[in-house]
Design a protein around this motif. Sequence first.
Motif, PDB file in Angstrom:
ATOM      1  N   ALA A 167       1.163  -0.961   0.160  1.00 36.18           N
ATOM      2  CA  ALA A 167      -0.101  -0.508  -0.276  1.00 36.18           C
ATOM      3  C   ALA A 167       0.643   1.457  -0.002  1.00 36.18           C
ATOM      4  O   ALA A 167       2.074   0.915   0.442  1.00 36.18           O
ATOM      5  CB  ALA A 167      -1.237  -0.143   1.488  1.00 36.18           C
ATOM      6  N   MET A 222      -7.020  -0.530  -5.740  1.00 33.65           N
ATOM      7  CA  MET A 222      -6.562  -0.728  -4.671  1.00 33.65           C
ATOM      8  C   MET A 222      -8.259   0.473  -4.025  1.00 33.65           C
ATOM      9  O   MET A 222      -8.443   1.685  -4.680  1.00 33.65           O
ATOM     10  CB  MET A 222      -5.364  -0.408  -4.216  1.00 33.65           C
ATOM     11  N   ARG A 263      -8.451   3.102  -0.177  1.00 31.84           N
ATOM     12  CA  ARG A 263      -8.393   3.280   1.172  1.00 31.84           C
ATOM     13  C   ARG A 263      -9.843   4.082   2.211  1.00 31.84           C
ATOM     14  O   ARG A 263     -10.531   4.226   2.120  1.00 31.84           O
ATOM     15  CB  ARG A 263      -7.652   4.901   1.307  1.00 31.84           C
ATOM     16  N   ASP A 291       1.154   3.561   2.037  1.00 26.71           N
ATOM     17  CA  ASP A 291       1.756   3.921   3.500  1.00 26.71           C
ATOM     18  C   ASP A 291       2.580   2.933   3.858  1.00 26.71           C
ATOM     19  O   ASP A 291       3.238   2.543   4.758  1.00 26.71           O
ATOM     20  CB  ASP A 291       0.419   4.029   4.645  1.00 26.71           C
ATOM     21  N   THR A 339      -7.677  -4.511  -1.708  1.00 27.42           N
ATOM     22  CA  THR A 339      -7.421  -4.297  -3.083  1.00 27.42           C
ATOM     23  C   THR A 339      -8.801  -4.516  -3.663  1.00 27.42           C
ATOM     24  O   THR A 339      -9.257  -4.282  -4.681  1.00 27.42           O
ATOM     25  CB  THR A 339      -6.511  -5.017  -3.268  1.00 27.42           C
ATOM     26  N   SER A 365      -6.803   4.132   9.266  1.00 29.43           N
ATOM     27  CA  SER A 365      -6.711   3.896   7.507  1.00 29.43           C
ATOM     28  C   SER A 365      -6.163   3.087   7.196  1.00 29.43           C
ATOM     29  O   SER A 365      -5.216   2.299   8.134  1.00 29.43           O
ATOM     30  CB  SER A 365      -6.352   5.477   6.890  1.00 29.43           C
ATOM     31  N   VAL A 406      -7.857   4.625  -4.248  1.00 26.22           N
ATOM     32  CA  VAL A 406      -6.328   4.951  -4.271  1.00 26.22           C
ATOM     33  C   VAL A 406      -5.921   3.968  -6.073  1.00 26.22           C
ATOM     34  O   VAL A 406      -5.453   3.241  -6.604  1.00 26.22           O
ATOM     35  CB  VAL A 406      -5.498   4.239  -3.331  1.00 26.22           C
ATOM     36  N   HIS A 453      -5.200   0.200   3.905  1.00 25.31           N
ATOM     37  CA  HIS A 453      -5.943  -0.363   2.244  1.00 25.31           C
ATOM     38  C   HIS A 453      -6.061  -1.618   2.101  1.00 25.31           C
ATOM     39  O   HIS A 453      -6.160  -2.695   2.531  1.00 25.31           O
ATOM     40  CB  HIS A 453      -4.499  -0.266   1.820  1.00 25.31           C
ATOM     41  N   THR A 497       2.150   0.047   4.230  1.00 23.46           N
ATOM     42  CA  THR A 497       0.994  -1.445   5.184  1.00 23.46           C
ATOM     43  C   THR A 497       0.865  -2.245   3.316  1.00 23.46           C
ATOM     44  O   THR A 497       2.074  -2.120   2.653  1.00 23.46           O
ATOM     45  CB  THR A 497       0.412  -1.416   5.359  1.00 23.46           C
ATOM     46  N   THR A 498       1.311  -3.628   4.121  1.00 27.21           N
ATOM     47  CA  THR A 498       0.512  -4.854   3.680  1.00 27.21           C
ATOM     48  C   THR A 498      -1.013  -4.305   2.843  1.00 27.21           C
ATOM     49  O   THR A 498      -1.658  -4.479   4.001  1.00 27.21           O
ATOM     50  CB  THR A 498       0.474  -6.415   3.782  1.00 27.21           C
ATOM     51  N   ALA A 499      -1.573  -4.290   1.655  1.00 24.89           N
ATOM     52  CA  ALA A 499      -3.058  -3.805   1.744  1.00 24.89           C
ATOM     53  C   ALA A 499      -3.551  -5.249   1.936  1.00 24.89           C
ATOM     54  O   ALA A 499      -3.420  -6.600   2.057  1.00 24.89           O
ATOM     55  CB  ALA A 499      -3.655  -3.711   0.252  1.00 24.89           C
TER      56      ALA A 499
END
Length: 470
Positions: free
Chosen positions: A31, A160, A162, A33, A177, A173, A156, A175, A35-37
């Motif tokens: 993601a 993706m 958010r 940010d 997919t 927040s 996004v 994220h 992180t892992t979405a």
Amino acid sequence: MSELDRLEAQIARDLEIVAYPKRDWVSPVAAPDGTTALDCAIVGGGQFGLALAFGLRREGVLRVACFDRAAAGFEGPWMSFARMSMLRTPKELTGPEFGIPSLAFRSWYEASHGAAAWDAMLRIPRPVWMEYLRWYRRVTRADLRNRHDCTRIEPVGEKMFRLDFDTPDGPRSVHATTVIQATGAEGSGGRHVPAFVRENLPEALYAHTNDAIDFTKLKGRRVGVLGAGASAFDNAIAALEAGAASVDICFRRAELPRANPRRWMEYPGFLGHFQSLDDATRWAYLRRLYAIGQPPPKPTYDRARSFANLRLRPATPWDAVASPDGRTIAVTSGGARLDYDFAILATGLFVDVASRPEYGAFADRIALWRDRYTPPAALAEPRLGAFLYLGPHGELTEKIPGTAPYLARLFNVTRASVLSLGPVAASNSGMKYVAPRLVAGVVRRLFLDRADEAYARFLTADHDELPGGS
């Protein structure tokens, strides 16, 4: 070992047996940010949200989380505004267990209360259903994050989202997919409160049936209920049991509806394939259901009629309301006057995705039924035109093709989905057929996202089954 302990051991064994193909095949996506979405974020942790999370895990989709604004154990309507004594569907309903008999409600109930208690039960008591869902959450190891109120879903790029949440610890927040909206009857609109009530009565003198109501305060008071659906009778019973002096159920029709074809609809062909019908036929079904209305279940009706101080008032629409003294209500109906101390509005819900803040970034790009189908004049129904025009797996579609491709990643099983997926699609009686359809849609999307990656691995990976040199 208790019977419930034995059942849970059997569930673990059953899930091991049907685990094939057991493989974490969904490659992670980073993601913005860092992180892992999530592979799928499910907004709503009630019965549908939990079932969908379990169904996705069975398909090897492991980065799945449910988010619910309620406290743990109070997701959905069952321990808040639902006031029926028992579920309206037959006790034999299935769906959350995804074909695993040991995970079904009946298995849990018999292990907890005995087979004789199951045989004696007419329908599932409402609090018992919630007890089952709490157990289901635990044994399926759902990642359910409570006190997360979704305030916005923001695309996004094209692949993706958010999701923004209000939580007790402040905004956060996440994220994902793909996203599934499983936020119940109000998840695509809200509570319908007639303007003439909202504009003329103090808020302390009325409540919608979906509101929190302190029925103890209605003891000795005259209560007027507007509407005659199941929730009207449920709330009338609650008021009478709390000691209301009288309850009137007022409704526009000349008599209560008698027929409930929704029970007739509960067979595999209809539940599983309604969405395969053409638009005109689907519209005609829902238009007919709107026209004939829906009666309360007979046990609910009989319980309400057992109170001598309940009155049914057919052909009694409320034309106007006023509160001359700020403490009582004067209702005008057809020239007659009715006096109450409190009003309960069983006036239903409206569908309007544009009114939902979480859709604010793209509400104007979503295809609604009025964008895709114009019924004959005799079947016109503006309320149905506001329903979501969904794809075959419950995915949102674009109002103008090519303008919002990310909508194919956002799935919906709320009230707004029923014209596309079936009249009982968003209820527990439709879950057996609708939940697997949404799961298949999410899995399909995740696979297509990785189609190039899969083909590259097909060409380059070592697939040898036999050793070399043989």
